[in-house]
Design a protein around this motif. Structure first.
Motif, PDB file in Angstrom:
ATOM      1  N   LEU A  48      19.495 -11.229  -1.497  1.00 47.60           N
ATOM      2  CA  LEU A  48      19.858  -9.886  -1.953  1.00 47.60           C
ATOM      3  C   LEU A  48      19.095  -9.516  -3.217  1.00 47.60           C
ATOM      4  CD1 LEU A  48      23.714  -9.865  -1.339  1.00 47.60           C
ATOM      5  CD2 LEU A  48      21.959  -8.570  -0.091  1.00 47.60           C
ATOM      6  N   PHE A  49      18.919 -10.483  -4.137  1.00 50.21           N
ATOM      7  CA  PHE A  49      18.149 -10.230  -5.353  1.00 50.21           C
ATOM      8  C   PHE A  49      16.713  -9.870  -5.005  1.00 50.21           C
ATOM      9  CE2 PHE A  49      15.242 -11.779  -8.625  1.00 50.21           C
ATOM     10  CZ  PHE A  49      15.629 -10.973  -9.683  1.00 50.21           C
ATOM     11  N   ALA A  50      16.096 -10.660  -4.123  1.00 51.48           N
ATOM     12  CA  ALA A  50      14.708 -10.401  -3.726  1.00 51.48           C
ATOM     13  C   ALA A  50      14.586  -9.050  -3.035  1.00 51.48           C
ATOM     14  CB  ALA A  50      14.196 -11.522  -2.817  1.00 51.48           C
ATOM     15  N   GLN A  51      15.541  -8.729  -2.187  1.00 49.33           N
ATOM     16  CA  GLN A  51      15.513  -7.435  -1.494  1.00 49.33           C
ATOM     17  C   GLN A  51      15.664  -6.297  -2.497  1.00 49.33           C
ATOM     18  OE1 GLN A  51      18.604  -6.949   1.407  1.00 49.33           O
ATOM     19  NE2 GLN A  51      17.695  -5.115   2.266  1.00 49.33           N
ATOM     20  N   GLY A  52      16.550  -6.457  -3.459  1.00 51.42           N
ATOM     21  CA  GLY A  52      16.735  -5.427  -4.482  1.00 51.42           C
ATOM     22  C   GLY A  52      15.485  -5.257  -5.324  1.00 51.42           C
ATOM     23  N   GLN A  53      14.824  -6.363  -5.642  1.00 54.82           N
ATOM     24  CA  GLN A  53      13.597  -6.287  -6.421  1.00 54.82           C
ATOM     25  C   GLN A  53      12.492  -5.603  -5.614  1.00 54.82           C
ATOM     26  OE1 GLN A  53      11.172  -9.751  -7.455  1.00 54.82           O
ATOM     27  NE2 GLN A  53      11.329  -9.110  -9.599  1.00 54.82           N
ATOM     28  N   ALA A  54      12.439  -5.860  -4.311  1.00 56.34           N
ATOM     29  CA  ALA A  54      11.423  -5.230  -3.464  1.00 56.34           C
ATOM     30  C   ALA A  54      11.630  -3.723  -3.404  1.00 56.34           C
ATOM     31  CB  ALA A  54      11.452  -5.832  -2.059  1.00 56.34           C
ATOM     32  N   VAL A  55      12.870  -3.302  -3.273  1.00 57.22           N
ATOM     33  CA  VAL A  55      13.172  -1.865  -3.246  1.00 57.22           C
ATOM     34  C   VAL A  55      12.808  -1.237  -4.581  1.00 57.22           C
ATOM     35  CG1 VAL A  55      15.078  -0.200  -3.130  1.00 57.22           C
ATOM     36  CG2 VAL A  55      14.944  -2.070  -1.461  1.00 57.22           C
ATOM     37  N   GLN A  56      13.151  -1.912  -5.677  1.00 59.27           N
ATOM     38  CA  GLN A  56      12.822  -1.411  -7.012  1.00 59.27           C
ATOM     39  C   GLN A  56      11.315  -1.315  -7.196  1.00 59.27           C
ATOM     40  OE1 GLN A  56      13.684  -4.055 -10.321  1.00 59.27           O
ATOM     41  NE2 GLN A  56      14.200  -2.295 -11.616  1.00 59.27           N
ATOM     42  N   GLY A  57      10.576  -2.340  -6.786  1.00 57.61           N
ATOM     43  CA  GLY A  57       9.122  -2.331  -6.926  1.00 57.61           C
ATOM     44  C   GLY A  57       8.487  -1.212  -6.131  1.00 57.61           C
ATOM     45  N   GLU A  58       8.965  -0.983  -4.915  1.00 61.64           N
ATOM     46  CA  GLU A  58       8.415   0.094  -4.085  1.00 61.64           C
ATOM     47  C   GLU A  58       8.681   1.458  -4.716  1.00 61.64           C
ATOM     48  OE1 GLU A  58       8.513   1.726   0.512  1.00 61.64           O
ATOM     49  OE2 GLU A  58      10.061   0.336  -0.153  1.00 61.64           O
ATOM     50  N   ALA A  59       9.887   1.665  -5.228  1.00 58.23           N
ATOM     51  CA  ALA A  59      10.228   2.938  -5.870  1.00 58.23           C
ATOM     52  C   ALA A  59       9.358   3.174  -7.106  1.00 58.23           C
ATOM     53  CB  ALA A  59      11.706   2.965  -6.241  1.00 58.23           C
ATOM     54  N   LEU A  60       9.153   2.146  -7.905  1.00 58.32           N
ATOM     55  CA  LEU A  60       8.302   2.274  -9.093  1.00 58.32           C
ATOM     56  C   LEU A  60       6.860   2.565  -8.689  1.00 58.32           C
ATOM     57  CD1 LEU A  60       9.770  -0.632 -11.224  1.00 58.32           C
ATOM     58  CD2 LEU A  60       9.793   1.796 -11.840  1.00 58.32           C
ATOM     59  N   TRP A  61       6.373   1.891  -7.655  1.00 55.35           N
ATOM     60  CA  TRP A  61       5.004   2.131  -7.179  1.00 55.35           C
ATOM     61  C   TRP A  61       4.833   3.593  -6.786  1.00 55.35           C
ATOM     62  CZ3 TRP A  61       0.522  -0.400  -7.315  1.00 55.35           C
ATOM     63  CH2 TRP A  61      -0.536   0.139  -6.579  1.00 55.35           C
ATOM     64  N   LYS A  62       5.755   4.109  -6.007  1.00 63.48           N
ATOM     65  CA  LYS A  62       5.671   5.500  -5.550  1.00 63.48           C
ATOM     66  C   LYS A  62       5.691   6.464  -6.730  1.00 63.48           C
ATOM     67  CE  LYS A  62       7.626   4.880  -0.967  1.00 63.48           C
ATOM     68  NZ  LYS A  62       8.814   5.070  -0.104  1.00 63.48           N
ATOM     69  N   ARG A  63       6.523   6.162  -7.736  1.00 64.04           N
ATOM     70  CA  ARG A  63       6.683   7.069  -8.875  1.00 64.04           C
ATOM     71  C   ARG A  63       5.531   6.982  -9.874  1.00 64.04           C
ATOM     72  NH1 ARG A  63      11.368   5.404 -12.091  1.00 64.04           N
ATOM     73  NH2 ARG A  63      10.040   5.029 -13.863  1.00 64.04           N
ATOM     74  N   LEU A  64       4.996   5.772 -10.100  1.00 71.16           N
ATOM     75  CA  LEU A  64       4.050   5.589 -11.196  1.00 71.16           C
ATOM     76  C   LEU A  64       2.608   5.303 -10.774  1.00 71.16           C
ATOM     77  CD1 LEU A  64       6.316   3.286 -13.385  1.00 71.16           C
ATOM     78  CD2 LEU A  64       5.915   5.738 -13.700  1.00 71.16           C
TER      79      LEU A  64
END
Length: 163
Positions: A48-64
């Motif tokens: 769950l931690f890894a999945q949450g980090q992957a979602v966070q990383g993807e969102a940051l990539w799209k935004r920044l």
């Protein structure tokens, strides 16, 4: 009379159960099942931690990042694709360089890439791990400690150079 307790952490520690008036050791199958359940819970939490980090990383990539480097790190003129960065994930010097670029920015042929020191260590690690996934690189994931080690240097983007 045998001692009904065991020293916690000793090699002889055996869970004990009271049955009637006597103390007996828990069956080996019960101890093994407890160990399996604990391992499963730990694996689920890490997943769950890894999945949450992957979602966070993807969102940051799209935004920044995606506006300049593309949704898949392929680049968007005049900004470069990042395919050439793949080998950097596999060496300590390359990994440090990637962290420094995200923290302090970099001056390149297309201009100035800003740094993102406002992001916390977990966010920057997630962003680097997302880039690693986009580039299909198999390497040790970044963790917040990798970022923390490089903070506070206040480097100018002109000083960020590949090793």
């Amino acid at each position: 009379a045998p001692n009904p307790t065991a020293v916690v952490g000793s090699a002889h520690e055996v869970p004990r159960h009271r049955r009637g008036g006597t103390v007996t050791a828990a069956p080996a199958s019960a101890r093994a099942a407890t160990g399996r359940v604990a391992a499963l819970v730990l694996a689920l939490l890490l997943g769950l931690f890894a999945q949450g980090q992957a979602v966070q990383g993807e969102a940051l990539w799209k935004r920044l990042c995606a506006q300049c480097h593309g949704g898949r790190a392929q680049g968007a003129r005049p900004y470069p694709g990042l395919e050439a960065a793949a080998p950097l994930f596999r060496t300590p010097e390359g990994r440090r360089y990637l962290v420094l670029v995200l923290l302090y920015g970099k001056r390149g042929e297309a201009g100035l890439m800003p740094g993102f020191p406002q992001l916390d260590d977990e966010e920057l690690a997630a962003l680097l791990n997302h880039l690693m996934a986009l580039l299909k690189v198999r390497a040790e994931p970044f963790n917040p400690e990798d970022i923390k080690r490089e903070r506070g240097q206040n480097l100018a983007p002109d000083r960020i150079q590949r090793a």
